[in-house]
Structure formats: structure tokens, C-alpha cells
Design an enzyme around this catalytic site. Structure first.
Site, PDB file in Angstrom:
ATOM      1  N   ASN A 121       0.904  -1.374  -0.057  1.00  0.00           N
ATOM      2  CA  ASN A 121      -0.072  -0.132  -0.041  1.00  0.00           C
ATOM      3  C   ASN A 121       0.770   1.074  -0.025  1.00  0.00           C
ATOM      4  O   ASN A 121       2.012   1.185   0.615  1.00  0.00           O
ATOM      5  CB  ASN A 121      -1.193  -0.101   1.297  1.00  0.00           C
ATOM      6  CG  ASN A 121      -1.935  -1.104   1.071  1.00  0.00           C
ATOM      7  OD1 ASN A 121      -2.104  -1.760   0.143  1.00  0.00           O
ATOM      8  ND2 ASN A 121      -2.360  -1.199   2.213  1.00  0.00           N
ATOM      9  N   HIS A 140       5.959  -0.735  -2.685  1.00  0.00           N
ATOM     10  CA  HIS A 140       5.687   0.247  -3.777  1.00  0.00           C
ATOM     11  C   HIS A 140       5.407   1.385  -3.621  1.00  0.00           C
ATOM     12  O   HIS A 140       5.080   2.169  -4.137  1.00  0.00           O
ATOM     13  CB  HIS A 140       4.088  -0.340  -4.234  1.00  0.00           C
ATOM     14  CG  HIS A 140       4.020  -1.841  -4.642  1.00  0.00           C
ATOM     15  ND1 HIS A 140       2.352  -2.342  -4.717  1.00  0.00           N
ATOM     16  CD2 HIS A 140       4.894  -2.433  -5.030  1.00  0.00           C
ATOM     17  CE1 HIS A 140       2.982  -3.757  -5.028  1.00  0.00           C
ATOM     18  NE2 HIS A 140       4.431  -3.749  -5.205  1.00  0.00           N
ATOM     19  N   CYS A 151      14.547  12.631 -12.790  1.00  0.00           N
ATOM     20  CA  CYS A 151      15.858  13.258 -12.034  1.00  0.00           C
ATOM     21  C   CYS A 151      16.308  12.567 -10.793  1.00  0.00           C
ATOM     22  O   CYS A 151      16.954  12.431 -10.315  1.00  0.00           O
ATOM     23  CB  CYS A 151      16.291  14.803 -12.363  1.00  0.00           C
ATOM     24  SG  CYS A 151      15.152  15.661 -11.021  1.00  0.00           S
ATOM     25  N   CYS A 187       9.354  19.844 -12.557  1.00  0.00           N
ATOM     26  CA  CYS A 187      10.367  19.519 -11.480  1.00  0.00           C
ATOM     27  C   CYS A 187      11.280  20.865 -11.321  1.00  0.00           C
ATOM     28  O   CYS A 187      11.608  21.187 -12.209  1.00  0.00           O
ATOM     29  CB  CYS A 187      11.120  18.293 -11.769  1.00  0.00           C
ATOM     30  SG  CYS A 187      12.450  17.944 -10.523  1.00  0.00           S
ATOM     31  N   GLY A 229      -5.673  -8.880   2.709  1.00  0.00           N
ATOM     32  CA  GLY A 229      -6.251  -7.945   1.564  1.00  0.00           C
ATOM     33  C   GLY A 229      -5.654  -7.811   0.349  1.00  0.00           C
ATOM     34  O   GLY A 229      -5.511  -6.563  -0.191  1.00  0.00           O
ATOM     35  N   THR A 230      -5.174  -8.901  -0.344  1.00  0.00           N
ATOM     36  CA  THR A 230      -4.358  -8.533  -1.705  1.00  0.00           C
ATOM     37  C   THR A 230      -4.885  -9.843  -2.514  1.00  0.00           C
ATOM     38  O   THR A 230      -5.132 -10.909  -2.145  1.00  0.00           O
ATOM     39  CB  THR A 230      -3.028  -8.756  -1.332  1.00  0.00           C
ATOM     40  OG1 THR A 230      -2.273  -8.550  -2.648  1.00  0.00           O
ATOM     41  CG2 THR A 230      -2.341  -9.612  -0.610  1.00  0.00           C
ATOM     42  N   SER A 231      -4.857  -9.445  -3.947  1.00  0.00           N
ATOM     43  CA  SER A 231      -5.189 -10.241  -4.959  1.00  0.00           C
ATOM     44  C   SER A 231      -3.826 -11.432  -5.183  1.00  0.00           C
ATOM     45  O   SER A 231      -4.220 -12.600  -5.861  1.00  0.00           O
ATOM     46  CB  SER A 231      -5.666  -9.846  -5.973  1.00  0.00           C
ATOM     47  OG  SER A 231      -4.559  -8.889  -6.492  1.00  0.00           O
TER      48      SER A 231
END
Length: 376
Positions: A121, A140, A151, A187, A229-231
Site C-alpha cells: 500500500n 511500492h 531526475c 520539477c 487484503g491482496t489479490s
């Protein structure tokens, strides 16, 4: 379900080094929709609403994950930011709080059982419970930091949030103050439109600490894996339950069974499936474990309040230390004979201003009056 909860509780009672893999489903109880379930982000994606070329819209229609991919972002920053706009703003404002399921992780830590939390998450809610950051691997990335995808330089989060609010349109129709059209956010370091939260796009490499933690933890260190809670469809994080030793129990907490294509077998003695909402499953597990007196009997809001009070206590303690150090410095400067009386008065005044900014209960003017002899 009761039998599965009993088996899961028994596995937890005997385990000492638990690894937890989190997916978006754990945050549903906090009010954040997941990605792949009906009504989730990918299910409700409307490419026609996004600022994109016809080819990019066609790609997102075929594969909704393309909206958060490097393939599209390197050419067009806007679909990602338009899709994530309310999520980024909401996280920055603290709109969502940890759920009971998140606080179960803290309970594991408090009982000395949590070895590692691998979180897929990007909302950072698990860290709001007081988990030791050294035990958490954000596979992630996180919405809590901003950087340039080109950069790599970081950018100020508040500045970026302000730019997002004024530059990116609201495709959800909930913010009347949003602009009617989106414009790229450049940026400050390289000038290219690569700024975004420091999350991992599809097609980009995961952070190095993810692989380092996996190598250190598996196969022999971890004695229980909990998948929440994840596939279990996103690689390489979905390999975590597969890396455990053959005799290591695996518990899956999810709305439906997952991971069977990876070798999980819920008909076996090793693997356990707890179906339903994550908060409900963990509430049942807490009762079965006999931990209710310290956790499940209290609403999640009270648990959050306890954590907030603990944080405030820590902040107050840190502030007291800073204040005491400042008071010592003030007295040292006031006593210094190396400085003239005028210079000592200026220094003392400046430091007392700093003391007032700490919002301390001390009456700085009264303190100055009482310590006036130091200036003689």
C-alpha cells in the site's frame, strides 16, 4: 469459519517471527477503495475522463493498470495525477485513519511477534499505528514523499500538494475550486514534468530494501506468514508466501480465496483462509486469541486515540528537552563575559523569542524579569 479462526489463532500463539503482506483490502475499512474488487479503482476507471491521447485511452481501456504505468507516465504525467488527485490530497490532509486490521499489526508488535510488515500500500496507514519503521518495507513506495521520476530529486510535499490542487483538474466533480483543464507540474530541479508521489509505477523497479528484506527473512527466519487484503497477482511481492519454508503456516485474510495458482492449498493443514472483511476477521481472531481485553473490546477509534495521545506525550517530552536545553543556553549566553552587555541583551531577547515559538507555558517576559540579575 470458526474452525479456520481457531487454527489461525493456534498458529499465532506458537509463532514468534511473523511476516505480514498487506494489500489494498486492509484499507477498505478506513474508507479507501481497493484496486481490483468491484467498485475499486480499476473497475471504475473511465479513460475518457482523463487528459490523454486516443492511443493512451485505448491502452488504459484494455489494461487499467496502464494509468499508473511508466509506459504512459514518461509521455504524459496527467492521467496519473488526475486519477490520484483526491487520494494525494486526502492523505496529505490526514483524511483517512488506520482501521482495526491495521492496529492488529501493532498488537503483534507489542507482543513481540511481528518480525516484518511488507506493505504493497502507498497510503502509509500501517505506520500511523506506531509500527517500528525498521520493520516496515513499503514495497511500492509511499504517497508521503514527492520526487521526480526523471531526475530522482525530492520535492517539498506541501509545495507539490498546492501545485496539484491548482494545476490538476478534478475528474470526480467534487472540488469546485479545481481548474477546468490540467497543466503539467514541472520539477524544480530538472524542469521536466516528472513530479509525483514516490510510488512505484508499473514497469519500474521496486526499492532495494524490499529485496534485501526478503533475502534476510526467507526461508528460515519467518515462522508464520499472514497475507491481508491482496489479490496476490502483482509480482514480485506476491511471491512472499511462496518463499516460506515448507512447514511454515500461511494465513490469508481476504474477501475471497487467493494464491491457489501460486501453490496455496486451503484444504491442506498448512494454509488457512479467513474470508470476509479484514476488520471482521481480525476482530474474530482477537477474541479467539484471548486478546480482547487489551484490544477487541475497544473501538478502533479509541485505539487510535490512545496512539495519538502517546504521540502527543512523546512530542511534549521532546519539546520539554528542547526547552530545557534552550533555557541553559540562554543562561550561558547571559552570563558570558566575552560579550558586551548590549550584545548579551540582544541574544537573550532572540532566544526568548524562540522559546515563545515553542508555545511553552513559561511566561518568557516574567522569566526575563526574574533572571535580570544575570545581565548585571
Amino acid at each position: 469459519m470458526a474452525a479456520a479462526t481457531e487454527r489461525a489463532a493456534a498458529a499465532l500463539q506458537t509463532s514468534q517471527r511473523v511476516a505480514v503482506l498487506l494489500g489494498a483490502g486492509i484499507s477498505v475499512g478506513s474508507g479507501i477503495p481497493d484496486f481490483r474488487s468491484p467498485g475499486g479503482m480499476y473497475d471504475t476507471l473511465r479513460p475518457d475522463l482523463l487528459t490523454a491521447t486516443p492511443a493512451q485511452r485505448a491502452l488504459m481501456a484494455r489494461d487499467p493498470t496502464a494509468v499508473v504505468s511508466w509506459t504512459i507516465f514518461r509521455e504524459n504525467q496527467l492521467p496519473y495525477l488526475e486519477l490520484r488527485r483526491p487520494f494525494i490530497l486526502g492523505i496529505n490532509e490526514g483524511r483517512w485513519k488506520p482501521s482495526l486490521a491495521h492496529y492488529f499489526l501493532q498488537e503483534l508488535q507489542d507482543r513481540g511477534k511481528l518480525h516484518r510488515c511488507y506493505s504493497q500500500n502507498i497510503d502509509g496507514l500501517e505506520l500511523m499505528t506506531g509500527l517500528d519503521r525498521s520493520r516496515v518495507v513499503t514495497c511500492h513506495g509511499s504517497l508521503g514523499a514527492i520526487s521526480c521520476e526523471f531526475c530522482g530529486k525530492p520535492a517539498d510535499r506541501d509545495w507539490f500538494t498546492s501545485a496539484l490542487r491548482s494545476s490538476i483538474r478534478d475528474i470526480y466533480g467534487t472540488d469546485d475550486s479545481a481548474p477546468k483543464t490540467s497543466t503539467p507540474i514541472s520539477c524544480p530541479a530538472c524542469g521536466r514534468p516528472g513530479l509525483k508521489p514516490s510510488t512505484v509505477l508499473y514497469g519500474r523497479s521496486l526499492p532495494g530494501d524490499f529485496f534485501e528484506a526478503m533475502e534476510a527473512d526467507f526461508p528460515s527466519t519467518i515462522d508464520l506468514v499472514i497475507v491481508v487484503g491482496t489479490s496476490l497477482t502483482v509480482s514480485p511481492a506476491n511471491q512472499i508466501p511462496c518463499l516460506a519454508a515448507r512447514d511454515t503456516p500461511r494465513i490469508v485474510v481476504n474477501m475471497e480465496p487467493v494464491g491457489e495458482d501460486l501453490g496455496l492449498d486451503f484444504a491442506s493443514k498448512r494454509d488457512i483462509f479467513l474470508g470476509g472483511a479484514c476488520d471482521d476477521s481480525f476482530a474474530n481472531l482477537l477474541r479467539e486469541l484471548g486478546w480482547s481485553s487489551t484490544f477487541a473490546s475497544k473501538p478502533a477509534g479509541e485505539r487510535r486515540q490512545q496512539h495519538q495521545q502517546h504521540q502527543q506525550h512523546q512530542q511534549n517530552a521532546e519539546q520539554e528537552v528542547a526547552i530545557e536545553a534552550l533555557l541553559v543556553k540562554i543562561k550561558d549566553q547571559a552570563r558570558s563575559k566575552e560579550l558586551g552587555l548590549g550584545a548579551r541583551r540582544v541574544l537573550l531577547s532572540d532566544m526568548l523569542d524562540s522559546l515563545r515559538h515553542l508555545e511553552h507555558e513559561i511566561d518568557a517576559d516574567q522569566w526575563l524579569y526574574e533572571e535580570q540579575p544575570l545581565l548585571n
